[in-house]
Design a protein around this motif. Structure first.
Motif, PDB file in Angstrom:
ATOM      1  N   LYS A 292      -5.157  -3.635   8.249  1.00 26.93           N
ATOM      2  CA  LYS A 292      -5.034  -3.287   6.739  1.00 26.93           C
ATOM      3  C   LYS A 292      -5.758  -2.219   5.892  1.00 26.93           C
ATOM      4  O   LYS A 292      -4.528  -1.220   5.785  1.00 26.93           O
ATOM      5  N   GLU A 293      -7.120  -1.376   6.270  1.00 27.70           N
ATOM      6  CA  GLU A 293      -7.872  -0.692   5.908  1.00 27.70           C
ATOM      7  C   GLU A 293      -7.257   0.434   7.246  1.00 27.70           C
ATOM      8  O   GLU A 293      -7.293   1.870   6.101  1.00 27.70           O
ATOM      9  N   VAL A 296      -3.712   1.828   6.041  1.00 28.77           N
ATOM     10  CA  VAL A 296      -4.216   2.312   4.429  1.00 28.77           C
ATOM     11  C   VAL A 296      -4.031   4.201   4.576  1.00 28.77           C
ATOM     12  O   VAL A 296      -4.079   4.753   4.034  1.00 28.77           O
ATOM     13  N   LYS A 300      -1.782   7.581   4.323  1.00 26.52           N
ATOM     14  CA  LYS A 300      -3.009   8.634   2.726  1.00 26.52           C
ATOM     15  C   LYS A 300      -3.505   9.529   3.888  1.00 26.52           C
ATOM     16  O   LYS A 300      -3.601  11.251   3.447  1.00 26.52           O
TER      17      LYS A 300
END
Length: 395
Positions: A292-293, A296, A300
């Motif tokens: 998930k990190e 993201v 970005k």
């Protein structure tokens, strides 16, 4: 004075002297009898090593029976020594395999040895090796036959004894690693004479049921003889024929059975098998958070790159040498090009009162000499097409 006994020779006996053999002839005859006898071409002999001598060409030793009533000389040639499972030791009880040979020069026979085993365990090891070789020759242990385990199995079947510690260890491990996994228990006897048939039935039971995605075949550690059932040919073939992947967790780390070799995955111990069967729930949560990190962070980064690209395009647009006059000129040029295109449009020509005459094959008629009386033609008008026939041609 001792009297020499008188030996009577009759005429028939003296006549047989003509068939007398030479020493070489007799030796060759005995050699032929011994070395061509199918029972002696490969024979197993057990006994005690009563003498042992290392020679530059091989290992020479004597086997004696327990009562010392009989002995036989044996030899292992140097070329064969590295293939022995056991080396003869003075005073040890061994089992040897070889063939009988006659040493003509001394008129003695000896056993040329090709394999040596320790008695007791040696016999079991021999049977194990023979079965292993036979099953390997059938391809049952080939790596390309191994199936991948399901990544996230929902139902797992366990084949082991009801009272075995392995059953408790597996339940505990599965529950700790992934509480959501459903476990089916297929009980089996895992030691003794009845064990092989019991294990086979337990594996077949799981396959018939069809719900499990994975089978764990397990037994805790014990003596070597306690694991013999997992070297049984019936068990090996049941694992090979299973439509469901199988993990074995048998004995300790040092133990290896034929069941381990044929299984899709060999985990050595019951606990290790359970750990390999399902991923840890805690580990999955950590990995999910890490994915998930990463996702993201990737989004970005992409947003920053696209924003930079947009800013760059805006700057380039501002710096373009564009004026009102040049825009007007470009617009007028566009209008002129449009008018030229319209003038070249064949449909526009037809709208001005013209028509196109074609032969039936589509060829356009440009001259009257292309025509003959009675010929059928098509005429394309501004709206619609008509079909005509030539009745008369004027020059």
């Amino acid at each position: 004075m001792v009297k020499t006994p008188f030996i009577h020779y009759d005429v028939e006996m003296i006549g047989n002297i003509e068939t007398a053999l030479s020493v070489t002839g007799l030796t060759e005859y005995i050699k032929l009898l011994l070395e061509e006898d199918p029972q002696l071409i490969q024979v197993w002999v057990t006994g005690e090593v009563s003498s042992l001598h290392e020679h530059r060409v091989g290992l020479f030793f004597t086997l004696s029976d327990n009562q010392g009533q009989a002995t036989i000389k044996c030899v292992v040639w140097n070329s064969q020594k590295e293939r022995l499972l056991e080396l003869p030791k003075l005073g040890s009880e061994i089992l040897v395999m070889g063939n009988v040979r006659l040493y003509a020069k001394k008129g003695e026979y000896q056993l040329t040895v090709f394999q040596v085993l320790a008695t007791g365990e040696g016999l079991q090891a021999l049977r194990y090796q023979q079965l292993k070789n036979r099953l390997a020759s059938e391809g049952l242990f080939e790596k390309h036959l191994k199936r991948s385990l399901p990544s996230f199995p929902k139902i797992i079947a366990v084949v082991t004894a009801t009272t075995a510690a392995a059953w408790g260890d597996i339940q505990k491990t599965l529950s700790h690693r992934n509480p959501g996994v459903k476990v089916l228990f297929s009980p089996a006897t895992v030691q003794g004479k009845e064990a092989p048939s019991s294990i086979v039935k337990a594996i077949e039971r799981v396959n018939i049921d069809g719900r499990a995605e994975l089978i764990i075949l397990a037994r805790g550690g014990g003596a070597v003889e306690d694991l013999f059932c997992f070297n049984d040919e019936r068990v090996v073939r049941a694992i090979a024929l299973s439509s469901i992947p199988v993990i074995t967790g048998i004995g300790h780390q040092r133990d290896e059975t034929l069941a381990d070799l044929v299984a899709d995955v060999n985990a050595h111990t019951p606990t290790a098998a359970a750990e390999m069967a399902v991923p840890s729930y805690e580990v999955m949560l950590i990995e999910h958070q890490q994915r998930k990190e990463r996702l993201v962070a990737s989004l970005k980064q992409r947003l920053r790159e696209e924003s930079d690209q947009l800013a760059s395009l805006k700057n380039r647009l501002k710096n373009l040498p564009v004026s009102a006059t040049s825009l007007r000129e470009a617009k007028m040029k566009t209008v002129m090009l449009k008018q030229k295109l319209q003038a070249l449009d064949p449909h526009a020509v037809l709208k001005r009162g013209f028509s196109v005459v074609r032969q039936t094959d589509g060829e356009i008629i440009l001259q009257g000499k292309q025509l003959i009386e009675g010929q059928e033609l098509t005429i394309q008008l501004p709206q619609g097409i008509i079909k005509v026939k030539v009745t008369e041609i004027w020059p």
